[in-house]
Scaffold this motif. Structure first.
Motif, PDB file in Angstrom:
ATOM      1  N   ALA A   1       0.825  -1.207   0.000  1.00  0.00           N
ATOM      2  CA  ALA A   1       0.000   0.000   0.000  1.00  0.00           C
ATOM      3  C   ALA A   1       0.859   1.257   0.000  1.00  0.00           C
ATOM      4  N   GLU A   2       1.951   1.231   0.771  1.00  0.00           N
ATOM      5  CA  GLU A   2       2.850   2.378   0.810  1.00  0.00           C
ATOM      6  C   GLU A   2       3.634   2.525  -0.491  1.00  0.00           C
ATOM      7  N   ILE A   3       4.029   1.400  -1.079  1.00  0.00           N
ATOM      8  CA  ILE A   3       4.693   1.453  -2.385  1.00  0.00           C
ATOM      9  C   ILE A   3       3.769   2.110  -3.397  1.00  0.00           C
ATOM     10  N   ASP A   4       2.519   1.660  -3.393  1.00  0.00           N
ATOM     11  CA  ASP A   4       1.530   2.179  -4.330  1.00  0.00           C
ATOM     12  C   ASP A   4       1.350   3.688  -4.139  1.00  0.00           C
ATOM     13  N   ARG A   5       1.302   4.116  -2.896  1.00  0.00           N
ATOM     14  CA  ARG A   5       1.097   5.543  -2.610  1.00  0.00           C
ATOM     15  C   ARG A   5       2.262   6.378  -3.112  1.00  0.00           C
ATOM     16  N   TYR A   6       3.483   5.967  -2.770  1.00  0.00           N
ATOM     17  CA  TYR A   6       4.643   6.747  -3.188  1.00  0.00           C
ATOM     18  C   TYR A   6       4.880   6.677  -4.692  1.00  0.00           C
ATOM     19  N   ALA A   7       4.632   5.512  -5.288  1.00  0.00           N
ATOM     20  CA  ALA A   7       4.814   5.392  -6.734  1.00  0.00           C
ATOM     21  C   ALA A   7       3.847   6.302  -7.476  1.00  0.00           C
ATOM     22  N   ALA A   8       2.608   6.373  -6.999  1.00  0.00           N
ATOM     23  CA  ALA A   8       1.621   7.256  -7.615  1.00  0.00           C
ATOM     24  C   ALA A   8       2.003   8.720  -7.414  1.00  0.00           C
ATOM     25  N   LEU A   9       2.505   9.044  -6.225  1.00  0.00           N
ATOM     26  CA  LEU A   9       2.816  10.419  -5.875  1.00  0.00           C
ATOM     27  C   LEU A   9       4.065  10.950  -6.560  1.00  0.00           C
ATOM     28  N   LEU A  10       5.061  10.055  -6.746  1.00  0.00           N
ATOM     29  CA  LEU A  10       6.381  10.526  -7.160  1.00  0.00           C
ATOM     30  C   LEU A  10       6.826  10.087  -8.546  1.00  0.00           C
ATOM     31  N   SER A  11       6.011   9.327  -9.261  1.00  0.00           N
ATOM     32  CA  SER A  11       6.446   8.820 -10.565  1.00  0.00           C
ATOM     33  C   SER A  11       6.857   9.928 -11.520  1.00  0.00           C
ATOM     34  N   GLY A  12       6.209  11.062 -11.467  1.00  0.00           N
ATOM     35  CA  GLY A  12       6.604  12.175 -12.318  1.00  0.00           C
ATOM     36  C   GLY A  12       7.588  13.123 -11.681  1.00  0.00           C
ATOM     37  N   LYS A  13       8.007  12.811 -10.452  1.00  0.00           N
ATOM     38  CA  LYS A  13       8.859  13.714  -9.681  1.00  0.00           C
ATOM     39  C   LYS A  13      10.300  13.230  -9.545  1.00  0.00           C
ATOM     40  N   VAL A  14      10.515  11.926  -9.661  1.00  0.00           N
ATOM     41  CA  VAL A  14      11.853  11.341  -9.531  1.00  0.00           C
ATOM     42  C   VAL A  14      12.126  10.445 -10.734  1.00  0.00           C
ATOM     43  N   GLY A  15      13.384  10.084 -10.907  1.00  0.00           N
ATOM     44  CA  GLY A  15      13.746   9.280 -12.067  1.00  0.00           C
ATOM     45  C   GLY A  15      13.598   7.795 -11.876  1.00  0.00           C
ATOM     46  N   MET A  16      13.655   7.328 -10.616  1.00  0.00           N
ATOM     47  CA  MET A  16      13.662   5.894 -10.365  1.00  0.00           C
ATOM     48  C   MET A  16      13.302   5.642  -8.904  1.00  0.00           C
ATOM     49  N   PHE A  17      12.944   4.398  -8.596  1.00  0.00           N
ATOM     50  CA  PHE A  17      12.621   3.995  -7.226  1.00  0.00           C
ATOM     51  C   PHE A  17      13.548   2.848  -6.815  1.00  0.00           C
ATOM     52  N   LYS A  18      14.105   2.956  -5.617  1.00  0.00           N
ATOM     53  CA  LYS A  18      14.972   1.886  -5.109  1.00  0.00           C
ATOM     54  C   LYS A  18      14.166   0.932  -4.237  1.00  0.00           C
ATOM     55  N   VAL A  19      14.233  -0.345  -4.579  1.00  0.00           N
ATOM     56  CA  VAL A  19      13.657  -1.412  -3.767  1.00  0.00           C
ATOM     57  C   VAL A  19      14.812  -2.155  -3.104  1.00  0.00           C
ATOM     58  N   GLY A  20      14.878  -2.086  -1.774  1.00  0.00           N
ATOM     59  CA  GLY A  20      15.988  -2.685  -1.052  1.00  0.00           C
ATOM     60  C   GLY A  20      15.626  -3.984  -0.363  1.00  0.00           C
ATOM     61  N   LYS A  21      16.539  -4.453   0.479  1.00  0.00           N
ATOM     62  CA  LYS A  21      16.398  -5.765   1.108  1.00  0.00           C
ATOM     63  C   LYS A  21      15.149  -5.893   1.971  1.00  0.00           C
ATOM     64  N   GLU A  22      14.903  -4.901   2.821  1.00  0.00           N
ATOM     65  CA  GLU A  22      13.775  -5.000   3.743  1.00  0.00           C
ATOM     66  C   GLU A  22      12.456  -5.084   2.982  1.00  0.00           C
ATOM     67  N   LEU A  23      12.281  -4.196   2.033  1.00  0.00           N
ATOM     68  CA  LEU A  23      11.030  -4.172   1.277  1.00  0.00           C
ATOM     69  C   LEU A  23      10.872  -5.408   0.405  1.00  0.00           C
ATOM     70  N   PHE A  24      11.956  -5.832  -0.228  1.00  0.00           N
ATOM     71  CA  PHE A  24      11.856  -7.013  -1.094  1.00  0.00           C
ATOM     72  C   PHE A  24      11.608  -8.275  -0.282  1.00  0.00           C
ATOM     73  N   THR A  25      12.186  -8.354   0.901  1.00  0.00           N
ATOM     74  CA  THR A  25      11.938  -9.504   1.773  1.00  0.00           C
ATOM     75  C   THR A  25      10.483  -9.541   2.210  1.00  0.00           C
ATOM     76  N   ALA A  26       9.919  -8.379   2.458  1.00  0.00           N
ATOM     77  CA  ALA A  26       8.524  -8.312   2.899  1.00  0.00           C
ATOM     78  C   ALA A  26       7.533  -8.537   1.764  1.00  0.00           C
ATOM     79  N   CYS A  27       7.825  -7.996   0.598  1.00  0.00           N
ATOM     80  CA  CYS A  27       6.819  -7.962  -0.481  1.00  0.00           C
ATOM     81  C   CYS A  27       7.216  -8.722  -1.740  1.00  0.00           C
ATOM     82  N   GLY A  28       8.483  -9.089  -1.875  1.00  0.00           N
ATOM     83  CA  GLY A  28       8.920  -9.847  -3.031  1.00  0.00           C
ATOM     84  C   GLY A  28       8.742  -9.096  -4.344  1.00  0.00           C
ATOM     85  N   ARG A  29       8.476  -9.860  -5.405  1.00  0.00           N
ATOM     86  CA  ARG A  29       8.378  -9.288  -6.745  1.00  0.00           C
ATOM     87  C   ARG A  29       7.272  -8.244  -6.851  1.00  0.00           C
ATOM     88  N   GLU A  30       6.273  -8.341  -5.980  1.00  0.00           N
ATOM     89  CA  GLU A  30       5.177  -7.380  -6.044  1.00  0.00           C
ATOM     90  C   GLU A  30       5.665  -5.958  -5.804  1.00  0.00           C
TER      91      GLU A  30
END
Length: 240
Positions: free
Chosen positions: A20-49
């Motif tokens: 839900a937080e990924i979705d919120r920030y991705a919607a909010l910042l997709s036109g504001k930043v060049g890329m999003f970093k997915v790190g160990k903690e988030l990938f361990t929690a959510c995987g490929r999603e």
């Protein structure tokens, strides 16, 4: 540098809790930043999603899992990362030349030019000379960073993740086309937090950084989109 060029320099660190937080920030910042970093903690929690959620919003992903294992295991992991459609993926340079070469060859063989750019982590920005001495590395931090950057380039990596304080040394050692992704960047309005070797955004870009990883200064702001805009302005205004 114009605002669009400055925006593309920013990688927002998605250090968040759940899809839900990924979705919120991705919607909010997709036109504001060049890329999003997915790190160990988030990938361990959510995987490929975690990756797929960003991609659904039209964002690009830096998969920051810092692989470090036997060569065959890391090569297979990097191939699987590439299948997800990420833009950048990384491993630890301290894993050695054979590990990096095996991974680079596997990804290039499988995907050719349609592949992520491969990065090697040199020395973490939280590390100091004392940190390194306690694990048996006696060389100064800057010497180790350059040594690892050269090894990464010789082993087929496209670039490195390194502190902004070593950007100039890496450029001198590895040339203008070697990618440098720089954490430890703090805009003028942000707190230092736990990073030890830091630099302002425009200063890092002027020194030669290709991408800046910035998380808390945006995420902790009362208006993250406005904070991202401020950083874009800071980069564009401070870079020729």
């Amino acid at each position: 540098m114009n605002s669009d060029e400055a925006r593309k320099k920013i990688i927002f660190a998605l250090d968040v809790n759940g899809v839900a937080e990924i979705d919120r920030y991705a919607a909010l910042l997709s036109g504001k930043v060049g890329m999003f970093k997915v790190g160990k903690e988030l990938f361990t929690a959510c995987g490929r999603e975690a990756v797929q959620t960003v991609l659904r919003h039209g964002g690009e992903v830096f998969l920051d899992l810092k692989y470090h294992d036997i060569p065959n295991t890391v090569a297979k992991a990097m191939v699987e990362a590439s299948r997800m459609g990420v833009r950048l993926a990384n491993l630890h340079a301290l894993g050695g030349a054979e590990m990096m070469e095996t991974a680079a060859n596997a990804v290039r063989s499988e995907f050719g030019d349609d592949r992520p750019r491969l990065l090697a982590v040199t020395i973490l920005t939280s590390s100091t000379a004392e940190t390194l001495r306690r694990v048996g590395i006696e060389h100064p931090v800057d010497q180790m960073v350059v040594r690892l950057a050269r090894l990464a380039q010789e082993s087929g990596m496209d670039g490195v993740v390194a502190s902004p304080l070593e950007i100039g040394l890496i450029r001198e050692a590895c040339g203008p086309d070697f990618l440098i992704v720089t954490p430890g960047v703090r805009p003028s309005f942000a707190a230092v937090d736990d990073q030890k070797r830091i630099m302002a955004p425009a200063e890092a870009v002027t020194a030669g950084a290709d991408y800046l990883v910035i998380g808390r200064p945006i995420a902790k702001a009362s208006d993250p989109a406005a904070a991202a805009d401020l950083i874009v302005e800071e980069i564009a205004g401070g870079c020729p």
